[in-house]
Write a protein that holds these residues in place. Structure first.
Motif, mmCIF file in Angstrom:
data_model
loop_
_atom_site.group_PDB
_atom_site.id
_atom_site.type_symbol
_atom_site.label_atom_id
_atom_site.label_comp_id
_atom_site.label_asym_id
_atom_site.label_seq_id
_atom_site.Cartn_x
_atom_site.Cartn_y
_atom_site.Cartn_z
ATOM 1 N N MET A 1 28.491 50.070 58.934
ATOM 2 C CA MET A 1 29.703 50.088 58.113
ATOM 3 C C MET A 1 29.701 51.335 57.242
ATOM 4 S SD MET A 1 28.734 47.205 55.231
ATOM 5 C CE MET A 1 27.707 46.265 56.368
ATOM 6 N N LEU A 2 30.892 51.767 56.847
ATOM 7 C CA LEU A 2 31.049 52.918 55.963
ATOM 8 C C LEU A 2 31.551 52.431 54.609
ATOM 9 C CD1 LEU A 2 32.799 55.447 58.398
ATOM 10 C CD2 LEU A 2 30.356 55.196 57.931
ATOM 11 N N ILE A 3 30.795 52.707 53.550
ATOM 12 C CA ILE A 3 31.186 52.289 52.207
ATOM 13 C C ILE A 3 31.997 53.400 51.559
ATOM 14 C CG2 ILE A 3 30.401 51.485 49.960
ATOM 15 C CD1 ILE A 3 29.753 49.586 52.228
ATOM 16 N N GLY A 4 33.157 53.048 51.028
ATOM 17 C CA GLY A 4 34.045 54.054 50.462
ATOM 18 C C GLY A 4 34.666 53.623 49.144
ATOM 19 N N GLY A 42 27.823 59.502 46.854
ATOM 20 C CA GLY A 42 27.260 59.413 48.193
ATOM 21 C C GLY A 42 28.000 58.458 49.105
ATOM 22 N N LEU A 43 29.309 58.261 48.846
ATOM 23 C CA LEU A 43 30.096 57.352 49.677
ATOM 24 C C LEU A 43 30.488 58.033 50.985
ATOM 25 C CD1 LEU A 43 32.324 55.621 46.961
ATOM 26 C CD2 LEU A 43 30.097 54.938 47.853
ATOM 27 N N GLN A 44 30.968 57.212 51.919
ATOM 28 C CA GLN A 44 31.236 57.713 53.269
ATOM 29 C C GLN A 44 32.698 57.616 53.672
ATOM 30 O OE1 GLN A 44 28.718 54.536 53.851
ATOM 31 N NE2 GLN A 44 27.066 55.663 54.829
ATOM 32 N N SER A 45 33.534 57.065 52.794
ATOM 33 C CA SER A 45 34.941 56.858 53.123
ATOM 34 C C SER A 45 35.765 56.928 51.844
ATOM 35 C CB SER A 45 35.127 55.501 53.811
ATOM 36 O OG SER A 45 36.489 55.253 54.118
ATOM 37 N N TYR A 321 25.034 48.378 42.027
ATOM 38 C CA TYR A 321 24.786 47.107 42.705
ATOM 39 C C TYR A 321 24.631 47.310 44.211
ATOM 40 C CZ TYR A 321 25.678 42.529 44.737
ATOM 41 O OH TYR A 321 25.598 41.382 45.498
ATOM 42 N N LEU A 322 25.504 48.119 44.810
ATOM 43 C CA LEU A 322 25.415 48.351 46.251
ATOM 44 C C LEU A 322 24.120 49.062 46.621
ATOM 45 C CD1 LEU A 322 29.120 49.340 47.045
ATOM 46 C CD2 LEU A 322 27.997 47.131 47.408
ATOM 47 N N VAL A 327 22.880 48.355 50.485
ATOM 48 C CA VAL A 327 24.063 48.739 51.273
ATOM 49 C C VAL A 327 24.298 50.238 51.168
ATOM 50 C CG1 VAL A 327 26.555 48.444 51.503
ATOM 51 C CG2 VAL A 327 25.114 46.469 51.053
ATOM 52 N N LEU A 328 24.032 50.804 50.005
ATOM 53 C CA LEU A 328 24.048 52.250 49.818
ATOM 54 C C LEU A 328 22.615 52.721 49.610
ATOM 55 C CD1 LEU A 328 27.050 52.956 47.387
ATOM 56 C CD2 LEU A 328 26.843 53.681 49.769
#
Length: 331
Positions: A1-4, A42-45, A321-322, A327-328
């Motif tokens: 998954m991509l976290i954005g 550092g998010l991906q979306s 938290y992520l 998750v991140l």
């Protein structure tokens, strides 16, 4: 998954909340500012409402596409309530931006209170479905998936029905984990029902406050509220592991779900009470009291500095938290 990051997490700092009033932010953030916020975390979306762009010219969209690519951000585009003429402009714009997913809504209804909008919800759904059919070939031509959101109005059955009627790989669902509760469903059951159709996820959390009419849902940072976010991520891994997931901490106004009022139910078909019990149990588990102060800084009439800080702190806490749950990646 991509976290954005959904830009709407900063609805005040972007100038949307209070727009045109004396309470509007003095220096709104623009899309470049939001790209910087997502990149630094550092998010991906990133999910961008197309109406926030100054224009939809090819030069502007291609320049932003290049910028997002350099930052390693996969774009998701937002439209509004399904409108054929608007989508004829927004679908090509989303494609030029490099977005494979364009989020759309089916109504302006908030707090699940459909009766204030229409006395015939089924007819409205049929009309929206016809509008989506009108533009689905254009979506296919541009390789853009129209993701219909459960935006405090639609049940999982509504969304499944729309997708089945349009019957195209270019129709899907934008799943908001909190909005399910606002129409009397748990996010976990709704996700299982919609799993294969989900093309984008809105990550949010909430605190629940009881009222004589039901419950108020108030925004909070991820991991600080009543939602079992780890369970949501387990469902994502099970049903749609490649999906984009946007942090969306949007509403500065508490959502009052008047699910205990007879009038609220007038907008829904009859159902077995056992279908609603899981959501009622989740609401009832809150330890907060009716007299607790549920108001956000915006609702308390706070000034610009405090409201900006409120958005910034919730975003930072959500990122932390992520990272904490893996998750991140940790920096």
């Amino acid at each position: 998954m991509l976290i954005g990051l959904s830009v709407l997490s900063f609805s005040y700092r972007c100038g949307l909340l209070g727009q045109g009033t004396s309470r509007a932010v003095s220096r709104p953030l623009d899309v470049e500012d939001m790209v910087a916020l997502a990149t630094r975390a550092g998010l991906q979306s990133i999910e961008i409402p197309l109406r926030l762009l100054p224009d939809l010219s090819p030069n502007r969209l291609h320049a932003l596409r290049e910028r997002l690519s350099l930052c390693g951000l996969t774009p998701v585009a937002d439209s509004d309530v399904v409108d054929v003429d608007v989508l004829r402009a927004h679908i090509p714009a989303a494609a030029m931006l490099g977005a494979r997913v364009l989020r759309v809504l089916i109504s302006p209804v908030l707090e699940g209170y459909r009766r204030s909008f229409t006395d015939n919800w089924s007819a409205h759904l049929a009309d929206v479905t016809d509008r989506l059919r009108t533009v689905i070939d254009l979506a296919a031509e541009h390789n853009v998936i129209l993701a219909v959101e459960n935006h405090q109005d639609a049940t999982s059955a509504d969304l499944t029905s729309i997708c089945a009627a349009v019957d195209s790989p270019y129709i899907g669902v934008c799943f908001d984990a909190v909005n399910c509760l606002i129409v009397g469903e748990t996010p976990y059951t709704a996700f299982e029902r919609l799993g294969p159709l989900i093309r984008n996820v809105h990550l949010a959390d909430y605190e629940t406050y009881p009222t004589p009419h039901g419950w108020r849902l108030v925004r909070c940072a991820l991991g600080e509220g009543d939602l079992d976010i780890r369970h949501i991520f387990n469902l994502i891994e099970q049903y749609t592991p490649e999906v984009t997931c946007q942090i969306e901490l949007v509403s500065h106004s508490a959502r009052h779900v008047r699910i205990l009022d007879d009038d609220w139910w007038q907008g829904y078909p009859p159902c077995d009470v056992r279908e609603v019990l899981p959501a009622l149990r989740l609401f009832a588990q809150t330890m907060r009291l009716r007299d607790d102060d549920w108001r956000t800084p915006w609702e308390r009439g706070a000034g610009e500095e405090q409201i900006c800080l409120y958005e910034d702190q919730q975003y930072a806490a959500s990122i932390a938290y992520l990272r904490a749950i893996g998750v991140l990646p940790r920096l």
